[in-house]
Scaffold this motif. Structure first.
Motif, mmCIF file in Angstrom:
data_model
loop_
_atom_site.group_PDB
_atom_site.id
_atom_site.type_symbol
_atom_site.label_atom_id
_atom_site.label_comp_id
_atom_site.label_asym_id
_atom_site.label_seq_id
_atom_site.Cartn_x
_atom_site.Cartn_y
_atom_site.Cartn_z
ATOM 1 N N THR A 175 -44.397 -20.488 16.420
ATOM 2 C CA THR A 175 -44.304 -21.942 16.601
ATOM 3 C C THR A 175 -42.842 -22.393 16.602
ATOM 4 O O THR A 175 -42.423 -23.192 17.444
ATOM 5 C CB THR A 175 -45.087 -22.650 15.479
ATOM 6 O OG1 THR A 175 -46.370 -22.043 15.382
ATOM 7 C CG2 THR A 175 -45.243 -24.125 15.743
ATOM 8 N N SER A 209 -42.682 -19.328 9.823
ATOM 9 C CA SER A 209 -43.213 -19.361 11.188
ATOM 10 C C SER A 209 -42.390 -18.420 12.057
ATOM 11 O O SER A 209 -41.169 -18.323 11.890
ATOM 12 C CB SER A 209 -43.113 -20.781 11.751
ATOM 13 O OG SER A 209 -43.394 -20.787 13.127
ATOM 14 N N THR A 210 -43.046 -17.769 12.988
ATOM 15 C CA THR A 210 -42.333 -17.012 14.028
ATOM 16 C C THR A 210 -42.582 -17.695 15.371
ATOM 17 O O THR A 210 -41.679 -18.270 15.978
ATOM 18 C CB THR A 210 -42.820 -15.544 14.082
ATOM 19 O OG1 THR A 210 -42.538 -14.934 12.829
ATOM 20 C CG2 THR A 210 -42.106 -14.767 15.187
ATOM 21 N N PRO A 250 -54.430 -16.629 17.313
ATOM 22 C CA PRO A 250 -53.222 -17.465 17.255
ATOM 23 C C PRO A 250 -51.992 -16.718 16.718
ATOM 24 O O PRO A 250 -50.871 -17.191 16.870
ATOM 25 C CB PRO A 250 -53.622 -18.589 16.289
ATOM 26 C CG PRO A 250 -54.685 -17.983 15.413
ATOM 27 C CD PRO A 250 -55.419 -16.996 16.288
HETATM 28 N N1 CP Z 1 -49.690 -19.330 15.466
HETATM 29 C C1 CP Z 1 -48.748 -19.673 14.574
HETATM 30 O O1 CP Z 1 -48.693 -20.804 14.086
HETATM 31 O O2 CP Z 1 -47.864 -18.665 14.286
HETATM 32 P P1 CP Z 1 -46.579 -18.846 13.355
HETATM 33 O O3 CP Z 1 -47.066 -19.071 11.949
HETATM 34 O O4 CP Z 1 -45.802 -17.556 13.507
HETATM 35 O O5 CP Z 1 -45.810 -20.029 13.849
#
Ligand code: CP
Length: 309
Positions: free
Chosen positions: A60, A57-58, A264
């Motif tokens: 979130t 994840s970045t 997203p």
């Molecule tokens: N939108 C989202 O969940 O991005 P990440 O996977 O970078 O957290």
């Protein structure tokens, strides 16, 4: 109503309309706070939160961490890649060891659908689902609706199309639940192979022609093709996918009206969306990211209020 109907945020399907209104009204306040010169409030000085990420994840991960720090909570960050999970430790053992350090709340991203629900039944802490496999990503859907409300005044009565890989998307399912609770009309659009077979049972419209879908909607939420969740090929080639389901500026400018473009993240520029669309005035992609902090502050604050009682 001044408190949530739930003790955990495991999915939008467990929330009601009043919960969403309470989260948004609280997020309005926190959005004002984080735009002040002093962006921090002392609300959660006595709360400790563990961010457990078993999947990459970045946005979130950083957004939750920032939200927690803006609320003055103590924060622990755990990433499974550098942990004893690699030595065979179970999820419950991992979490119970972390909780024995007096942790009040757990934010968890996990590749298994239902991991948050499972955890909430076995540990004594408030659980926030930060994405569980292809199931739900509730805070993403909340920040998406919050961003539509900010841009268009309300979600009620708006037409929203979710475009792309619906089959593997937790963002799609959480958005469908959240948008419908608030009175929006929802359509999904993508290759037939990437649309779940019984999705019409959720009360959404299905469209396989992107131009038709875009001409119908007020908002298009563009999703990434989740190659990492595919063990077989769902369409002939990326080039063909882009030709049929990618949004570019020529297509956008040829529509009857100006629609709002959302994503997203992470974006695959040139696949589901071209750079000139992602960076256009119609795009609210970075507003979504900014709103994510205020919305997550609201969720954490409201759940923490229930722990304190
Ligand atoms: N939108 C989202 O969940 O991005 P990440 O996977 O970078 O957290």
């Amino acid at each position: 109503m001044s408190e949530l109907s739930v003790d955990h945020l495991l999915g939008i399907k467990y929330l009601n309309k009043a919960d969403i209104e309470l989260i948004f009204n609280t997020a309005d306040h926190f959005k004002e706070v984080i735009n002040r010169p002093i962006k921090k409030v002392p609300s959660l000085r006595d709360i400790t939160i563990a961010n457990l990420f078993f999947e990459n994840s970045t946005r979130t991960k950083l957004s939750f961490e920032l939200a927690e720090k803006r609320l003055s909570a103590d924060v622990l960050n755990f990433s499974s890649a550098q942990s004893s999970v690699k030595k065979g430790e179970t999820l419950i053992d991992t979490v119970n060891n972390i909780l024995s350090m007096k942790v009040d709340m757990v934010v968890m991203r996990h590749p298994s659908p239902g991991a948050g629900v499972f955890l909430s039944k076995h540990v004594k802490a408030s659980i926030i689902n930060a994405g569980d496999g292809a199931h739900e990503h509730p805070t993403q859907a909340l920040l998406d609706s919050f961003s539509i409300r900010e841009k268009l005044g309300s979600v009620r009565g708006k037409k929203v199309v979710i475009v792309g890989d619906i089959l593997h998307s937790r963002v799609a399912l959480s958005n469908i639940y959240a948008l419908q609770l608030q009175g929006a009309e929802v359509m999904v659009c993508g290759p037939k192979t990437l649309i779940p077979k019984f999705i019409d049972k959720l009360g959404v419209m299905v469209e396989t022609n992107l131009r038709t879908a875009l001409n119908w909607c007020d908002v298009a939420n563009m999703l990434r093709v989740q190659n990492e969740r595919m063990d077989v090929s769902y369409f002939p080639s990326t080039r063909e996918y882009t030709q049929q389901f990618g949004v570019n500026k020529v297509l956008l400018d040829s529509l009857d009206k100006d629609i709002v473009i959302m994503h997203p993240g992470p974006i695959n520029r040139g696949v589901e969306i071209t750079s000139d669309v992602a960076d256009s005035k119609q795009s609210i992609i970075l507003d979504q990211v900014q709103n994510g902090v205020a919305v997550r502050m609201a969720v954490i604050y409201l759940l923490a209020s229930k722990i304190k009682q």
